[in-house]
Design an enzyme around this catalytic site. Structure first.
Site, PDB file in Angstrom:
ATOM      1  N   THR A 134       1.055 -14.112  -0.850  1.00  0.00           N
ATOM      2  CA  THR A 134       0.178 -14.047  -2.021  1.00  0.00           C
ATOM      3  C   THR A 134      -0.338 -15.431  -2.377  1.00  0.00           C
ATOM      4  O   THR A 134       0.438 -16.392  -2.461  1.00  0.00           O
ATOM      5  CB  THR A 134       0.929 -13.447  -3.218  1.00  0.00           C
ATOM      6  N   LYS A 159      -2.759 -11.649   0.285  1.00  0.00           N
ATOM      7  CA  LYS A 159      -3.099 -11.023  -0.989  1.00  0.00           C
ATOM      8  C   LYS A 159      -3.648 -12.113  -1.908  1.00  0.00           C
ATOM      9  O   LYS A 159      -2.982 -13.117  -2.169  1.00  0.00           O
ATOM     10  CB  LYS A 159      -1.886 -10.363  -1.644  1.00  0.00           C
ATOM     11  N   ASP A 189      -5.685  -8.632  -5.897  1.00  0.00           N
ATOM     12  CA  ASP A 189      -4.833  -8.113  -6.963  1.00  0.00           C
ATOM     13  C   ASP A 189      -5.265  -8.736  -8.284  1.00  0.00           C
ATOM     14  O   ASP A 189      -5.089  -9.939  -8.491  1.00  0.00           O
ATOM     15  CB  ASP A 189      -3.373  -8.440  -6.668  1.00  0.00           C
ATOM     16  N   ASP A 240      -0.271  -0.516  -9.266  1.00  0.00           N
ATOM     17  CA  ASP A 240       0.989  -1.256  -9.319  1.00  0.00           C
ATOM     18  C   ASP A 240       1.631  -1.049 -10.688  1.00  0.00           C
ATOM     19  O   ASP A 240       2.500  -0.202 -10.864  1.00  0.00           O
ATOM     20  CB  ASP A 240       0.740  -2.739  -9.035  1.00  0.00           C
ATOM     21  N   LYS A 264       7.729  -1.138  -6.446  1.00  0.00           N
ATOM     22  CA  LYS A 264       8.566  -2.315  -6.691  1.00  0.00           C
ATOM     23  C   LYS A 264       9.892  -1.851  -7.282  1.00  0.00           C
ATOM     24  O   LYS A 264       9.912  -1.090  -8.250  1.00  0.00           O
ATOM     25  CB  LYS A 264       7.868  -3.292  -7.641  1.00  0.00           C
ATOM     26  N   CYS A 292       7.234  -7.047  -4.514  1.00  0.00           N
ATOM     27  CA  CYS A 292       8.368  -7.673  -5.193  1.00  0.00           C
ATOM     28  C   CYS A 292       7.883  -8.376  -6.457  1.00  0.00           C
ATOM     29  O   CYS A 292       6.689  -8.509  -6.690  1.00  0.00           O
ATOM     30  CB  CYS A 292       9.083  -8.657  -4.277  1.00  0.00           C
TER      31      CYS A 292
END
Length: 294
Positions: A134, A159, A189, A240, A264, A292
């Site tokens: 990320t 990401k 995201d 998410d 998650k 995570c």
């Protein structure tokens, strides 16, 4: 066989540099470690990485919750995981990140007791999986440099955190794609950072940069808005923060508001309920990713 002792530790892990997403920036992970000792010598470990923004939990609330749960688990069979999770739920409502570390430790005990890798015991068969890295929100040029470094390290998927400024978000993705070429997978995201109108506009502009999916573009509570974005986006939509439980997954799938789900363990309460979310998604033909926190 039974649980003999439960120990709780806190730990701080400082980042090499601040990590920024749409809602805020962080400089460290403040986590809680759980050690479960059985009366037959097997020890299980679990970890909680709470997020006040996502589940309303902090390290302090996790410790307080574990103080309530731990005494009631003493003497219980660690291999009756469904029963142990039901017991936790009967003691304290919510607090999934606190329960997740206990769930993880119980699954760790299961694998060690069976002398088998846990992924095999719960039905897994893959020996390799792809993971992304990320990219924290920075200026477009800085993020492009970070992307190049990540690709050179061998990452095949990135990401990209966005959701602060729509125009800059498009520029971020543009610069990154130009810097790394067309082969590396890109996901974005927004962490609930856009309005519905902004999300639709931005995602249509980002389509040409070969975006695999867009994660949580709008507020977690805005189911209707998420559905509108999905209906008007050329890029698949992943939920998410909107999905914490199997019931949440079913609700979003039935509303046709989501193409993919990010599971998650800190949101679901651990591996057991994370698997149930995956089962709901599988039945509906909705792909999942395991993410995570912290």
């Amino acid at each position: 066989m039974g649980i003999q002792q439960i120990e709780v530790y806190t730990v701080r892990l400082r980042y090499r540099e601040p990590f920024r997403i749409a809602p805020a920036a962080s400089t460290e992970s403040h986590n809680v470690i759980v050690k479960i000792v059985t009366d037959y010598g097997v020890v299980g470990w679990g970890e909680s990485s709470p997020s006040k923004r996502v589940t309303g939990e902090t390290p302090e609330t996790v410790v307080r919750t574990l103080d309530k749960i731990a005494p009631r688990l003493i003497g219980e069979c660690p291999l009756r995981i469904e029963r142990d999770v039901e017991l936790m739920d009967s003691i304290v409502e919510g607090n999934p990140a606190a329960k997740a570390c206990v769930d993880m430790a119980l699954h760790d005990i299961l694998g060690k007791t069976a002398c088998k890798p846990l992924f095999m015991l719960i039905g897994g068969y893959r020996t390799e999986v792809m993971t992304d890295i990320t990219l924290s929100i920075k200026s477009p040029r800085e993020m492009a440099k970070d992307a190049v470094k990540a690709v050179k390290k061998g990452f095949e998927a990135l990401k990209v955190k966005v959701g602060v400024n729509p125009a800059e978000d498009v520029e971020r993705v543009k610069k990154i794609r130009e810097a790394i070429g067309s082969e590396t997978e890109l996901r974005v995201d927004a962490n609930q950072g856009w309005t519905v109108r902004q999300a639709i506009e931005v995602l249509n502009k980002m389509e040409k940069f070969k975006i695999q999916f867009a994660e949580q573009p709008v507020s977690a509570e805005n189911l209707g808005g998420l559905k509108r974005v999905r209906e008007n986006s050329p890029i698949p939509i992943m939920a998410d923060e909107s999905i914490h439980s199997p019931a949440d997954a079913l609700r979003l799938i039935e509303a046709e508001a989501v193409d993919m789900i990010n599971i998650k363990l800190m949101k679901s309460g651990g591996i057991l309920k994370g698997k149930k979310i995956a089962s709901v998604a599988e039945a509906a033909g909705v792909p999942c990713m395991v993410g995570c926190m912290g």
